[in-house]
Design an enzyme around this catalytic site. Structure first.
Site, PDB file in Angstrom:
ATOM      1  N   LYS A   1      55.650  66.726  69.357  1.00  0.00           N
ATOM      2  CA  LYS A   1      55.314  66.737  67.993  1.00  0.00           C
ATOM      3  C   LYS A   1      53.831  66.433  67.968  1.00  0.00           C
ATOM      4  CE  LYS A   1      59.536  64.106  66.779  1.00  0.00           C
ATOM      5  NZ  LYS A   1      60.096  63.194  66.473  1.00  0.00           N
TER       6      LYS A   1
ATOM      7  N   GLU B   1      74.187  57.462  59.387  1.00  0.00           N
ATOM      8  CA  GLU B   1      74.085  56.015  59.032  1.00  0.00           C
ATOM      9  C   GLU B   1      75.536  55.995  58.297  1.00  0.00           C
ATOM     10  OE1 GLU B   1      70.570  58.473  57.492  1.00  0.00           O
ATOM     11  OE2 GLU B   1      72.637  58.434  57.543  1.00  0.00           O
TER      12      GLU B   1
ATOM     13  N   ARG C   1      73.744  57.944  51.740  1.00  0.00           N
ATOM     14  CA  ARG C   1      75.361  58.276  52.829  1.00  0.00           C
ATOM     15  C   ARG C   1      76.338  57.720  53.817  1.00  0.00           C
ATOM     16  NH1 ARG C   1      72.012  63.067  56.221  1.00  0.00           N
ATOM     17  NH2 ARG C   1      71.325  63.912  54.713  1.00  0.00           N
TER      18      ARG C   1
END
Length: 618
Positions: A279, A364, A392
């Site tokens: 990243k 979630e 979700r």
């Protein structure tokens, strides 16, 4: 040196380049990306990590006929730049500009709309099956981030895909949370090239056919292959799902990527390529702090320093401060987040109370049932979650928490419109989908101090409670440091006027008060969506000719609907004729842009509220 990037408007031009030119293109693309996001803000670290991968995919595959399905859609800026939108990057996330995520209506190269995570394998598998049914040779490629692999949906899709030998699906795992370690070197590059070769695939398929007549030998060969692979690479899990695993390889090595992808393109059936990327690659501030540069505002591209910061606390910061303060006085408090530590403001809590902090990954559903299990045995879990991500876990909220009336506090961030992130991240529906659930208390703060008080109220409540607050800075209200709770179901009269009563919920109090000045209207800060302050509603309905509700939530089924239902139940107590109006978000998905502009377009700024009321009373 002549610019290559300026000659690439679409991938077919990219495919005309010589391979030796691609490293230069990658360098130019990375520089352009840094300078562009510095001007507009947006997601940076994740995009810097996929520059080489994006080039390699468009170089090898015949896009848009071959389908690239991006997971965790905030890593698609290089993809957008190479597919006809380079000049439009200056409009990124702005009104009428291009979105920060893939959108089918924006480009034929955006094959599937993605704002959340873990959907790519399912969607790409559907496309691969469609190609097979229609007699097409096109390929379907799912590019999934390693964080997205923590979600159950990704594994559901893998389980399904592994049984479809005739589906030409490639899953690329962009593993970007680990450094490029020693196993991503010459040996693994050789193994990846070998395992993706047509020779190995032919031998493997022929061997299966021959050995299938002798089951004991077949089982022995299978175990031997898995043992050899397992010694040098972590692919056994994906092989068990029925994929041919290849990797891991360096995701920044263009030659290794292109060789491997070209070999895979010639194979049939489900393939799994594991790449390792960094990243923030190529921009030192983002490499050093990828979380900080996940989503950024405008910054100086020479050093990464933000150009401006508001001195007013954000609601997210108010929550983070409250969490640390409450944890200090109640040892039962547990903080839970589904992979949004920084975004939800849990960094300080995670640092000070590491043993009471749980990041469960992009899961979630698990986060809520995990919290429910803790609540069953005496702990006090606080789940920090975005409104759009809570959708979700709706089943878990109903069945695992509310049905059992468990003491779980939901700290719901990004409620209402979210500006530049657009409709995929807007918290437009939480009041509508929450208030129909029994046993739940729902609060909407109008400022920072009220947010802190409501968090305390919800934490002390012996059941499920939700505090929904908007993205960004508050009103600048002074914050009382004490952990003070408020009376549940009690609203406040914020302004007294004549004839017109405005019932404001949460963030809509400030514009409602401004509108009331021009109308000499009464304004109530309702504070609670459930339970409603019925006594206050009855008083306002009795004393006024017009009653207007205002909320930053979908009109359908929201707080205004709750008030209308309450009025219906108290008709005998209200002197007619009472005229009503519900103001809120319209029945449409609202495009990205500046938050203030979006509110204005929805008629939820002070002028819009005043105009709507003026139209009602004339």
């Amino acid at each position: 040196m002549n610019s290559l990037l300026n000659t690439i408007d679409y991938p077919q031009q990219l495919r005309e380049l010589e391979r030796k030119q691609l490293p230069q293109l990658a360098q130019e693309l990375r520089t352009f990306l840094i300078e562009s996001v510095a001007r507009t803000g947006g997601h940076l670290a994740s995009n810097l990590g996929v520059v080489e991968l994006t080039i390699a995919l468009h170089y090898v595959f015949n896009t848009p006929d071959d389908k690239l399905v991006w997971d965790v859609g905030h890593q698609t800026y290089p993809h957008k730049i190479l597919t006809g939108r380079r000049e439009k990057m200056q409009s990124l996330r702005k009104p009428q500009g291009i979105a920060g995520f893939p959108r089918r209506i924006e480009s034929e190269y955006d094959t599937f709309g993605t704002g959340h995570s873990s959907t790519s394998i399912s969607a790409a598998l559907g496309m691969a099956v469609a190609a097979q049914k229609l007699g097409s040779n096109r390929r379907a490629v799912a590019i999934i981030g390693d964080g997205a692999m923590t979600a159950g949906m990704a594994f559901e899709a893998l389980n399904n895909a592994g049984n479809m030998d005739d589906a030409n699906l490639l899953v690329v795992l962009n593993d970007n949370d680990m450094s490029i370690s020693n196993n991503v070197g010459a040996l693994n590059k050789y193994l990846a090239k070998l395992l993706s070769s047509r020779f190995y695939g032919t031998v493997r398929k022929s061997g299966k056919k021959v050995l299938s007549a002798a089951p004991p030998l077949m089982e022995f060969a299978k175990r031997a292959e898995e043992h050899v692979k397992g010694m040098v690479m972590p692919g056994t899990l994906f092989e068990e799902f029925g994929f041919n695993y290849i990797g891991p390889i360096d995701g920044h090595d263009l030659d290794a990527l292109i060789d491997t992808l070209q070999n895979i393109k010639a194979l049939s059936g489900p393939q799994f390529l594991h790449i390792v990327t960094q990243k923030g690659k190529g921009f030192e501030p983002a490499e050093d702090n990828p979380n900080k540069f996940h989503g950024v505002g405008k910054f100086d591209p020479s050093n990464g320093v933000a150009i401006s910061n508001s001195a007013v606390k954000t609601y997210t910061e108010v929550f983070g401060d409250w969490l640390v303060d409450m944890a200090a006085v109640d040892q039962r408090l547990i903080g839970i987040t589904p992979a949004m530590c920084d975004g939800s403001g849990l960094n300080a809590f995670a640092s000070q109370y590491p043993k009471r902090y749980y990041d469960v990954g992009i899961a979630e559903q698990h986060a809520l049932t995990f919290a429910a299990g803790m609540a069953c045995d005496g702990l006090k879990p606080v789940v920090a979650i975005y409104s759009t991500f809570l959708q979700r876990a709706y089943d878990q909220l109903i069945h695992d928490i509310a049905l059992q009336n468990l003491p779980v506090l939901l700290a719901i961030d990004r409620a209402g419109l979210v500006g530049a992130d657009g409709p995929t991240h807007a918290g437009s529906f939480d009041l509508s989908y929450l208030r129909c659930i029994p046993n739940i208390v729902i609060m909407a703060p109008s400022d920072e101090n009220e947010c802190r008080q409501m968090l305390t109220t919800g934490f002390q409540y012996h059941g499920v409670a939700a505090v929904r607050y908007p993205r960004g800075s508050g009103t600048g209200a002074a914050i009382t440091p004490t952990l003070h709770a408020i009376e549940i179901g009690k609203g406040l009269l914020a302004r007294s006027g004549n004839k017109i009563a405005i019932l404001a919920f949460g963030s809509m109090l400030a514009p409602s008060l401004a509108a009331a000045e021009t109308l000499n209207a009464t304004v109530a800060n309702m504070r609670f969506v459930k339970p409603l302050d019925l006594a206050l509603i009855e008083q306002l309905a009795h004393d006024h000719e017009y009653l207007i509700t205002v909320e930053e939530n979908a009109i359908m089924g929201g707080a205004g609907s709750a008030v209308m239902e309450a009025l219906q139940s108290m008709q005998s107590k209200i002197k007619p004729p009472l005229k009503t109006l519900c103001l809120g978000l319209p029945d449409t998905f609202i495009e990205h842009g500046n938050h203030e502009t979006m509110l204005k377009e929805c008629g939820l700024d002070s002028q819009g509220i005043a105009d709507a009321i003026a139209k009602l009373i004339t």
